[in-house]
Design a protein around this motif. Structure first.
Motif, PDB file in Angstrom:
ATOM      1  N   ARG A  18     -22.600 106.832 128.078  1.00 51.41           N
ATOM      2  CA  ARG A  18     -23.462 107.959 128.429  1.00 51.41           C
ATOM      3  C   ARG A  18     -24.441 108.299 127.310  1.00 51.41           C
ATOM      4  N   ARG A  19     -24.006 108.108 126.055  1.00 52.63           N
ATOM      5  CA  ARG A  19     -24.838 108.519 124.925  1.00 52.63           C
ATOM      6  C   ARG A  19     -25.385 107.350 124.122  1.00 52.63           C
ATOM      7  N   ARG A  71     -29.859 104.552 123.795  1.00 46.59           N
ATOM      8  CA  ARG A  71     -30.239 104.253 122.407  1.00 46.59           C
ATOM      9  C   ARG A  71     -30.312 102.737 122.184  1.00 46.59           C
ATOM     10  N   GLN A 121     -33.410 101.521 123.777  1.00 51.31           N
ATOM     11  CA  GLN A 121     -34.564 101.909 122.946  1.00 51.31           C
ATOM     12  C   GLN A 121     -34.731 100.952 121.760  1.00 51.31           C
ATOM     13  N   LEU A 122     -33.609 100.494 121.219  1.00 46.30           N
ATOM     14  CA  LEU A 122     -33.663  99.563 120.080  1.00 46.30           C
ATOM     15  C   LEU A 122     -33.880  98.122 120.533  1.00 46.30           C
ATOM     16  N   GLY A 123     -33.745  97.880 121.838  1.00 45.22           N
ATOM     17  CA  GLY A 123     -33.852  96.511 122.337  1.00 45.22           C
ATOM     18  C   GLY A 123     -32.748  95.619 121.781  1.00 45.22           C
ATOM     19  N   ALA A 124     -31.569  96.246 121.525  1.00 45.66           N
ATOM     20  CA  ALA A 124     -30.495  95.504 120.850  1.00 45.66           C
ATOM     21  C   ALA A 124     -29.340  95.218 121.804  1.00 45.66           C
ATOM     22  N   ALA A 174     -21.746 109.574 118.223  1.00 44.24           N
ATOM     23  CA  ALA A 174     -22.321 108.541 119.097  1.00 44.24           C
ATOM     24  C   ALA A 174     -23.474 107.765 118.444  1.00 44.24           C
ATOM     25  N   THR A 175     -24.224 108.394 117.538  1.00 44.14           N
ATOM     26  CA  THR A 175     -25.317 107.661 116.891  1.00 44.14           C
ATOM     27  C   THR A 175     -24.744 106.589 115.966  1.00 44.14           C
ATOM     28  N   GLU A 176     -23.672 106.935 115.253  1.00 50.40           N
ATOM     29  CA  GLU A 176     -23.040 105.918 114.395  1.00 50.40           C
ATOM     30  C   GLU A 176     -22.349 104.841 115.226  1.00 50.40           C
ATOM     31  N   GLY A 199     -24.935 102.506 115.863  1.00 51.77           N
ATOM     32  CA  GLY A 199     -25.154 101.686 114.664  1.00 51.77           C
ATOM     33  C   GLY A 199     -24.147 100.549 114.571  1.00 51.77           C
ATOM     34  N   VAL A 237     -24.767  97.779 117.101  1.00 54.55           N
ATOM     35  CA  VAL A 237     -25.899  96.924 116.760  1.00 54.55           C
ATOM     36  C   VAL A 237     -25.579  96.019 115.566  1.00 54.55           C
TER      37      VAL A 237
END
Lengths: 165, 422
Positions: free
Chosen positions: B42-43, B47, B50-53, B139-141, B144, B147
């Motif tokens: 969900r989170r 992302r 957006q990073l195309g990863a 969720a941002t980490e 990370g 990726v």
């Protein structure tokens, strides 16, 4: 980066359930943010102004890993959080999402004081009282993230470098 | 030169260093990444797009839907649908509504001794029960890690907690942790906690999970227990392959611990935490007499595993929940529900008048059935009682072990379980 704002003062152990209450966690951010800190100060979400600074005691952000605890503050326009100490996940989340979080055990403030905060230098000036304070340094990997504008821009730059190589 | 602690050894291995020291910042390769429906796809899906990863290694990612299961409204249903779609598209393992993430990881042997693991949940230190180093992040980490497969860690100091003697009847790992929250406070962020001693050696994996899980309430980086015969037996039972030297992960005999605490486990009475903090804990003998209980809740990763259901059943056998009190039980996994049914534990609970709820994080996180109204009082086997967490900010939540919650349900007020177990 220099931030200047009026401060709201909270006590110790402000937890993530106060910042992002569970019953509103599946709701969109604006609705969740309207309940931010209501268990501690029901007027906060209504009265906080863009650019204001949250000041608190020990263990700010203890509890859940939910990033909405940070995003609710950002949504309400909070420019920085300064606390005696932070819970470890909240601290990483805040800087990863671009909310300056500074540990400053020495800080002396009254509610409503005007503060000037320089996150990268780790300095805080209480403009209302004419006093200055040094913050604890931000760990090097997070300082790089702050300089990039958050973890997402940092990741974008890293991926771009990898593709370019 | 003094030896290394278990935590330092795992961080050294994961960061490719011969030796690490407290305060040093290291980049660790992640052996396992866990995320759930609330902080997961969900989170992170948007992302990643957006990073195309792409996910660095789908074999090392496990998704567990446990927060919004089963869906009680459309928002939750959409989150669960998105989680299913994303897990399928990425080819990652997905446990969907069959248990709470930390318990599912243990049941299926995903977390193993010496591993360095990351979880998108604050109770991720639970993984330490298997002798792994597992930290919670946002969720941002998590994005990370998805990726890059890496994360930075500031090597913490090791706090060694020795639990001397055996826990008494009606006393559990939960009581140890409530006692420690009161004694050490919740701001131990400089430390990783290593639990040891006779009482810990005698504990099951489920009970060790409670010790490590509530390292989060101590505010510690994480918690862990060195693997032993109990650990290896549980891994064998889980049926996932594990390394032959898995049992060798332990602190050196001459390791230097930065802090040490001894708990007199044999003398420890059952504990209860008063609202609104686990640090407001004290012996149940000191709890105010007249606190009437509207809701007794046995739930969550901390407090509704099979071992917890058995504790409750030991108290509830042949007894009834008090009039005016409701006892809600949300087992921590469907496999544990099935086992509790097969062995008769479940019948003991329901015959006492317990109401059985779906498996999931539920009311512990203020998300499922069992939310509290203003003015209500609850005693829960969960890890946290922060104001407003289980519903109204005007509700009062006490914490106790499953024994104590069950005893309080029978009495209709906070009660010492030992009088039911004599």
């Amino acid at each position: 980066m220099i931030l200047r704002g009026r401060c709201h003062v909270f006590g110790d152990q402000v937890d993530t359930d106060a910042l992002a209450p569970g019953p509103y966690m599946r709701k969109p951010l604006p609705e969740l943010a309207s309940h931010c800190l209501e268990a501690v100060d029901p007027r906060f979400a209504r009265e906080v102004q863009r650019g204001d600074i949250v000041v608190a005691g020990r263990g700010f952000g203890i509890g859940s890993s939910r990033e909405q605890a940070v995003q609710a503050l950002l949504h309400l326009g909070v420019a920085a959080v300064v606390a005696t100490s932070f819970a470890r996940i909240f601290y990483r989340n805040a800087l990863n999402l671009g909310l300056p979080a500074l540990a400053c055990p020495a800080l002396v403030v009254r509610a409503g004081d005007e503060l000037e905060v320089r996150p990268q230098q780790g300095e805080i000036e209480n403009l209302s009282q004419g006093t200055r304070f040094a913050c604890e340094p931000i760990p090097a990997p997070l300082l790089a993230v702050v300089a990039a504008g958050g973890l997402m821009p940092w990741l974008e730059a890293r991926l771009a470098a990898r593709r370019g190589a | 030169m003094a030896g290394a602690t278990l935590a330092e050894k795992i961080l050294a291995r994961a960061s490719g260093q011969p030796r690490v020291r407290p305060g040093q910042i290291v980049t660790c390769a992640v052996d396992l990444l866990m995320m759930h429906d609330s902080g997961g796809p969900r989170r992170v899906a948007q992302r990643l797009a957006q990073l195309g990863a792409r996910v660095w290694d789908p074999e090392k990612v496990v998704v567990v839907s446990d927060h919004f299961v089963p869906a009680t409204d459309l928002d939750g249903a959409e989150i669960l649908a998105l989680t299913r779609r994303w897990a399928r598209e990425q080819g990652v393992r997905h446990y969907d509504g069959v248990g709470i993430c930390h318990v599912v990881l243990q049941e299926h042997g995903h977390v193993q001794p010496g591993m360095f693991c990351v979880g998108g949940d604050s109770h991720s230190p639970s993984g330490g029960a298997a002798g792994a180093y597992m930290v919670g992040v946002g969720a941002t980490e998590v994005t990370g890690v998805l990726v890059t497969g890496e994360i930075w860690i500031k090597v913490p100091q090791t706090l060694r907690i020795d639990c001397a003697g055996r826990l008494g009847a009606g006393v559990s790992a939960k009581d140890v942790m409530l006692h420690l929250c009161a004694r050490l406070g919740m701001n131990n962020d400089a430390f990783v906690v290593e639990y040891a001693g006779e009482a810990v050696a005698a504990l099951s994996m489920s009970e060790r999970l409670v010790l490590c899980n509530m390292a989060a309430e101590l505010g510690a980086e994480t918690g862990l227990v060195a693997p032993d015969a109990t650990t290896l037996a549980a891994l064998s039972e889980a049926g996932r392959p594990f390394a032959g030297d898995a049992g060798a992960w332990r602190s050196d005999d001459d390791a230097r611990f930065d802090a040490r605490v001894v708990v007199d486990a044999a003398a420890l009475p059952p504990q209860v935490a008063a609202p609104h903090s686990p640090a407001h804990s004290d012996s149940v003998e000191c709890a105010p007499r007249g606190v009437r209980i509207d809701q007794a809740y046995i739930g969550a990763c901390t407090g509704a595993k099979l071992s917890d259901l058995r504790m409750a059943a030991a108290v509830l056998a042949g007894r009834k929940v008090a009039a005016g009190t409701r006892l809600l039980i949300a087992p921590a996994s469907t496999a544990m529900t099935a086992q509790a049914a097969a062995e008769g534990t479940l019948a003991t609970l329901t015959e006492a008048g317990a109401i059985l709820l779906p498996t999931g994080c539920g009311a512990c996180a203020g998300m499922g059935a069992g939310m509290l109204a203003a003015g209500e009082t609850c005693i829960a086997s969960t890890a946290r009682n922060f104001k407003g967490r289980m519903g109204s900010a005007e509700a009062q939540v006490w914490l106790g072990s499953p024994y104590t919650v069950a005893a309080s349900a029978v009495k209709g007020r906070i009660a010492d379980p030992r009088e039911f177990l004599a």
